[in-house]
Design a protein around this motif. Structure first.
Motif, short mmCIF file in Angstrom:
data_model
loop_
_atom_site.label_atom_id
_atom_site.label_comp_id
_atom_site.label_asym_id
_atom_site.label_seq_id
_atom_site.Cartn_x
_atom_site.Cartn_y
_atom_site.Cartn_z
N ALA A 144 61.27 39.96 6.35
CA ALA A 144 61.36 41.16 6.04
C ALA A 144 59.98 41.43 5.06
O ALA A 144 59.80 40.49 4.37
CB ALA A 144 62.44 41.79 5.58
N PHE A 145 59.38 42.54 5.20
CA PHE A 145 58.14 42.53 4.55
C PHE A 145 58.41 43.09 3.04
O PHE A 145 58.22 44.43 2.72
CB PHE A 145 57.10 43.69 5.31
N TYR A 146 58.79 42.32 2.10
CA TYR A 146 59.09 42.71 0.72
C TYR A 146 57.67 42.71 0.16
O TYR A 146 56.81 41.97 0.28
CB TYR A 146 60.13 41.66 0.05
N ARG A 147 57.48 43.68 -1.03
CA ARG A 147 56.35 43.54 -1.63
C ARG A 147 56.30 44.16 -3.02
O ARG A 147 57.13 44.86 -3.35
CB ARG A 147 55.45 45.00 -0.89
N ASP A 148 55.28 43.48 -3.87
CA ASP A 148 54.95 44.05 -5.31
C ASP A 148 53.49 43.91 -5.54
O ASP A 148 53.01 42.99 -5.87
CB ASP A 148 55.70 43.08 -6.09
N ALA A 149 53.03 45.02 -5.27
CA ALA A 149 51.50 44.97 -5.57
C ALA A 149 51.06 45.23 -6.86
O ALA A 149 49.89 45.07 -7.47
CB ALA A 149 50.94 46.52 -4.85
N THR A 150 51.92 45.27 -7.70
CA THR A 150 51.74 45.15 -9.33
C THR A 150 51.55 43.93 -10.12
O THR A 150 51.50 43.77 -11.01
CB THR A 150 52.82 45.87 -10.09
N MET A 151 52.26 42.79 -9.00
CA MET A 151 52.15 41.47 -9.65
C MET A 151 53.37 41.33 -10.85
O MET A 151 53.51 40.50 -11.55
CB MET A 151 50.93 40.82 -10.14
N GLY A 152 54.24 42.55 -11.01
CA GLY A 152 55.40 42.42 -11.89
C GLY A 152 56.20 41.28 -11.63
O GLY A 152 56.75 40.32 -12.68
N VAL A 153 56.61 40.99 -10.45
CA VAL A 153 57.68 39.76 -10.28
C VAL A 153 57.00 38.47 -10.63
O VAL A 153 57.58 37.79 -11.33
CB VAL A 153 58.03 39.67 -8.76
N PHE A 154 55.73 38.36 -10.31
CA PHE A 154 55.09 36.90 -10.87
C PHE A 154 54.87 36.93 -12.26
O PHE A 154 55.29 35.94 -12.79
CB PHE A 154 53.68 36.97 -10.20
N ASN A 155 54.57 37.98 -12.83
CA ASN A 155 54.22 38.09 -14.42
C ASN A 155 55.79 37.78 -15.07
O ASN A 155 56.05 37.34 -16.02
CB ASN A 155 53.85 39.41 -14.80
N ASP A 156 56.89 38.40 -14.38
CA ASP A 156 58.48 38.29 -14.98
C ASP A 156 58.68 36.65 -14.86
O ASP A 156 58.94 36.07 -15.99
CB ASP A 156 59.26 38.89 -14.35
N LEU A 157 58.53 36.05 -13.83
CA LEU A 157 58.75 34.73 -13.77
C LEU A 157 57.89 33.92 -14.60
O LEU A 157 58.33 32.82 -15.05
CB LEU A 157 58.55 34.24 -11.98
#
Length: 223
Positions: free
Chosen positions: A166-179
């Motif tokens: 499935a095409f999940y998306r985060d163009a803000t890079m918020g998930v990466f920055n959280d991790l």
């Protein structure tokens, strides 16, 4: 030792990620620092009620760590497990969602980008893992973190013949920055194994052969 467990192709891919980080520049900087496994960052201590509940699952995390062998040997047991229920990103239909919306499913969460060379290598394997193991109780959730529009990442998936994810998306890079703030993400790709309660049981930086029997055994150990 982690170095001994990495085969030559994997070492090459991680080296390519470092080069890609230089090219990408401001987005992420260098991808992998220190040991080539990329798993040299300390985790943030658990806090909050959800984290306390997850910390009580240390035995499950230990099982996952013990099952991480061969092609997925770089996957490390969470110590302590922590809640990722609040991670937010966009669903395939473009609406906001969090990991809590996937409650009840074991999830292999993977962050990828079109300019990440190791991501291009492992995405077909993640796709195959979803074909082989995906269902009501397990899903590969691959989140694209490119900035900009959906056009480039969707074209990437077509080029790599990835059609089961499935095409999940985060163009803000918020998930990466959280991790990253949690000490879990040093670059791309980064992969996290999460149980049905949203608790992180294991994590790794760098690519792996996710369609392998070793990967399937890891998933089976916590389902």
């Amino acid at each position: 030792m982690a170095n001994a467990r990495l085969n030559l192709p994997t070492r090459w891919l991680i080296a390519a990620a470092i080069v890609a980080g230089v090219v990408a520049g401001g987005a992420f900087g260098l991808y992998v620092m220190g040991d080539p496994s990329g798993n040299n960052a300390p985790q943030v201590a658990a806090s909050g009620e959800d984290d306390k509940a997850c910390a009580a699952k240390q035995d499950m995390a230990t099982v996952a760590g013990a099952a991480a062998r061969g092609e997925v040997a770089a996957m490390l047991a969470a110590s302590p497990p922590q809640s990722l229920k609040a991670l937010s990103f966009n669903a395939p239909d473009g609406t906001p969602m969090t990991m809590a919306d996937l409650s009840g499913k074991t999830v292999l969460l993977n962050l990828w980008a079109t300019w990440c060379a190791p991501c291009r290598h492992e995405m077909p394997a993640l796709n195959q893992l979803q074909i082989d193991e995906g269902g009501e109780d397990f899903e590969v959730v691959a989140i694209n973190v490119d900035t900009g529009t959906d056009e480039k990442p969707k074209r990437f998936l077509q080029e790599t013949q990835v059609d089961a994810l499935a095409f999940y998306r985060d163009a803000t890079m918020g998930v990466f920055n959280d991790l990253k703030r949690r000490g879990l993400a040093l670059g791309l790709p980064v992969t996290v194994l999460i149980d049905g309660d949203g608790c992180m049981l294991a994590h790794m930086n760098g690519p792996a052969e996710w369609a392998s029997d070793d990967a399937k055994a890891l998933i089976a150990s916590v389902r």
